[in-house]
Motif scaffolding. Structure first.
Motif, PDB file in Angstrom:
ATOM      1  N   GLU A 138       0.782  -1.250   0.023  1.00 16.63           N
ATOM      2  CA  GLU A 138      -0.028  -0.018   0.114  1.00 16.63           C
ATOM      3  C   GLU A 138       0.918   1.187  -0.065  1.00 16.63           C
ATOM      4  O   GLU A 138       0.699   2.263  -0.669  1.00 16.63           O
ATOM      5  N   GLY A 139       1.921   1.223   0.754  1.00 18.60           N
ATOM      6  CA  GLY A 139       2.766   2.252   0.794  1.00 18.60           C
ATOM      7  C   GLY A 139       3.653   2.679  -0.454  1.00 18.60           C
ATOM      8  O   GLY A 139       3.962   3.877  -1.025  1.00 18.60           O
ATOM      9  N   LEU A 140       4.074   1.542  -0.856  1.00 18.18           N
ATOM     10  CA  LEU A 140       4.709   1.510  -2.160  1.00 18.18           C
ATOM     11  C   LEU A 140       3.802   2.070  -3.525  1.00 18.18           C
ATOM     12  O   LEU A 140       4.606   2.551  -4.353  1.00 18.18           O
ATOM     13  N   LEU A 141       2.837   1.632  -3.350  1.00 18.36           N
ATOM     14  CA  LEU A 141       1.688   2.195  -4.452  1.00 18.36           C
ATOM     15  C   LEU A 141       1.452   3.612  -4.140  1.00 18.36           C
ATOM     16  O   LEU A 141       1.498   4.543  -5.074  1.00 18.36           O
ATOM     17  N   GLN A 142       1.535   4.215  -2.978  1.00 17.83           N
ATOM     18  CA  GLN A 142       1.051   5.613  -2.716  1.00 17.83           C
ATOM     19  C   GLN A 142       2.440   6.324  -3.275  1.00 17.83           C
ATOM     20  O   GLN A 142       2.283   7.417  -3.616  1.00 17.83           O
ATOM     21  N   ALA A 143       3.802   5.802  -2.959  1.00 21.95           N
ATOM     22  CA  ALA A 143       4.934   6.408  -3.596  1.00 21.95           C
ATOM     23  C   ALA A 143       4.868   6.816  -5.235  1.00 21.95           C
ATOM     24  O   ALA A 143       5.735   7.253  -5.862  1.00 21.95           O
ATOM     25  N   LEU A 144       4.176   5.945  -5.770  1.00 23.65           N
ATOM     26  CA  LEU A 144       4.064   5.817  -7.190  1.00 23.65           C
ATOM     27  C   LEU A 144       3.057   6.868  -7.677  1.00 23.65           C
ATOM     28  O   LEU A 144       2.975   7.214  -8.874  1.00 23.65           O
ATOM     29  N   PRO A 153      -5.722   6.310 -12.595  1.00 21.39           N
ATOM     30  CA  PRO A 153      -6.929   5.685 -12.366  1.00 21.39           C
ATOM     31  C   PRO A 153      -6.792   3.918 -12.050  1.00 21.39           C
ATOM     32  O   PRO A 153      -7.044   3.453 -11.060  1.00 21.39           O
ATOM     33  N   THR A 154      -5.681   3.498 -12.870  1.00 18.35           N
ATOM     34  CA  THR A 154      -5.440   1.794 -12.735  1.00 18.35           C
ATOM     35  C   THR A 154      -4.914   2.025 -11.238  1.00 18.35           C
ATOM     36  O   THR A 154      -4.864   0.843 -10.460  1.00 18.35           O
ATOM     37  N   LEU A 155      -3.788   2.863 -11.047  1.00 21.84           N
ATOM     38  CA  LEU A 155      -2.986   2.715  -9.862  1.00 21.84           C
ATOM     39  C   LEU A 155      -3.968   3.128  -8.519  1.00 21.84           C
ATOM     40  O   LEU A 155      -3.741   2.364  -7.433  1.00 21.84           O
ATOM     41  N   ASP A 156      -4.953   3.959  -8.778  1.00 23.74           N
ATOM     42  CA  ASP A 156      -5.647   4.082  -7.506  1.00 23.74           C
ATOM     43  C   ASP A 156      -6.592   2.940  -7.273  1.00 23.74           C
ATOM     44  O   ASP A 156      -6.752   2.613  -6.115  1.00 23.74           O
ATOM     45  N   THR A 157      -6.992   2.344  -8.310  1.00 22.06           N
ATOM     46  CA  THR A 157      -7.845   1.207  -8.089  1.00 22.06           C
ATOM     47  C   THR A 157      -7.168  -0.005  -7.384  1.00 22.06           C
ATOM     48  O   THR A 157      -7.490  -0.544  -6.471  1.00 22.06           O
ATOM     49  N   LEU A 158      -5.960  -0.108  -7.784  1.00 21.12           N
ATOM     50  CA  LEU A 158      -5.089  -1.134  -7.124  1.00 21.12           C
ATOM     51  C   LEU A 158      -4.736  -0.865  -5.913  1.00 21.12           C
ATOM     52  O   LEU A 158      -4.800  -1.563  -4.686  1.00 21.12           O
TER      53      LEU A 158
END
Length: 226
Positions: A138-144, A153-158
């Motif tokens: 979750e933190g790594l995806l936030q860093a992206l 939108p794809t990143l937010d859904t993931l």
């Protein structure tokens, strides 16, 4: 928990070997009461073992929880695959293995699931590692964040699906009484200094997340088997 009451076995042996015992001691050791005494001692031993045993595979998780987890894993895997496909199509970043050295330099970790292996599966540690891994991703995806407008939108859904899965695991840990007293805090996340690093980071994070989920899915499916 409470302790088993009554005379200890050593005390009973002592009474049995002393002449002139009171009649109630002889009655206690009568053939009619010995089976009841043995049953009491057996329950005491069983309760002691139960208290000392950690939450393990023998203690089943609710079937509804496991089925929901499996559904969440499949959803996140589909989200991650879509992110990988779009990064490949738009930016020609198609092979995570070619980005391994960059991943090391950026400090992108792989979350462990060693406590979930079939040889040493303990549900308490496994659930804790599963939640911790999801929290890390979750933190790594936030860093992206800011990877690109078309991928946002794809990143937010993931990210949202990973958060929901982590929350589901945490609530189940609370229901079982094995959740830590304080929820974990996010550690230091990688810093991406260029658009290329952020997109390459997206490929690596998605790839590591997929590997993590593959193992999680196998464990959850094993636990869901009747």
């Amino acid at each position: 928990m409470g302790e088993c009451l009554g005379p200890g076995r050593g005390e009973l042996r002592q009474r049995a070997g002393v002449p002139g015992l009171p009649e109630r001691s002889a009655l206690l050791l009568s053939p009619r009461l010995l089976p009841a005494l043995q049953l009491l001692l057996w329950h005491c031993a069983l309760w002691t073992v139960h208290e000392a045993t950690p939450l393990g595979p023998a203690r089943s998780l609710p079937q509804g929880f496991l089925l929901k987890c499996l559904e969440q894993v499949r959803k996140i895997q589909a989200d991650g695959a879509e992110l990988q496909e779009r990064l490949c199509a738009a930016h020609k970043l198609c092979h995570p293995e070619e980005l391994v050295l960059l991943g090391h330099s950026l400090g992108i970790p792989q979350a462990p699931l060693s406590s979930c292996s079939s040889q040493s599966l303990q549900l308490t540690s496994c659930l804790d590692q599963l939640h911790g891994g999801l929290f890390l991703y979750e933190g790594l995806l936030q860093a992206l964040e800011g990877i690109s407008p078309e991928l946002a939108p794809t990143l937010d859904t993931l990210q949202l699906d990973v958060t929901d899965f982590a929350t589901n695991i945490w609530l189940q840990m609370e229901d079982l009484g094995v959740a830590p007293a304080v929820q974990p805090t996010q550690g230091t996340m990688p810093t991406f200094t260029s658009a290329f690093q952020r997109r390459a980071g997206g490929v690596l994070v998605a790839s590591k997340l997929q590997s993590f989920l593959e193992l999680a899915y196998r464990v959850l499916r094993y636990l869901a088997e009747p």
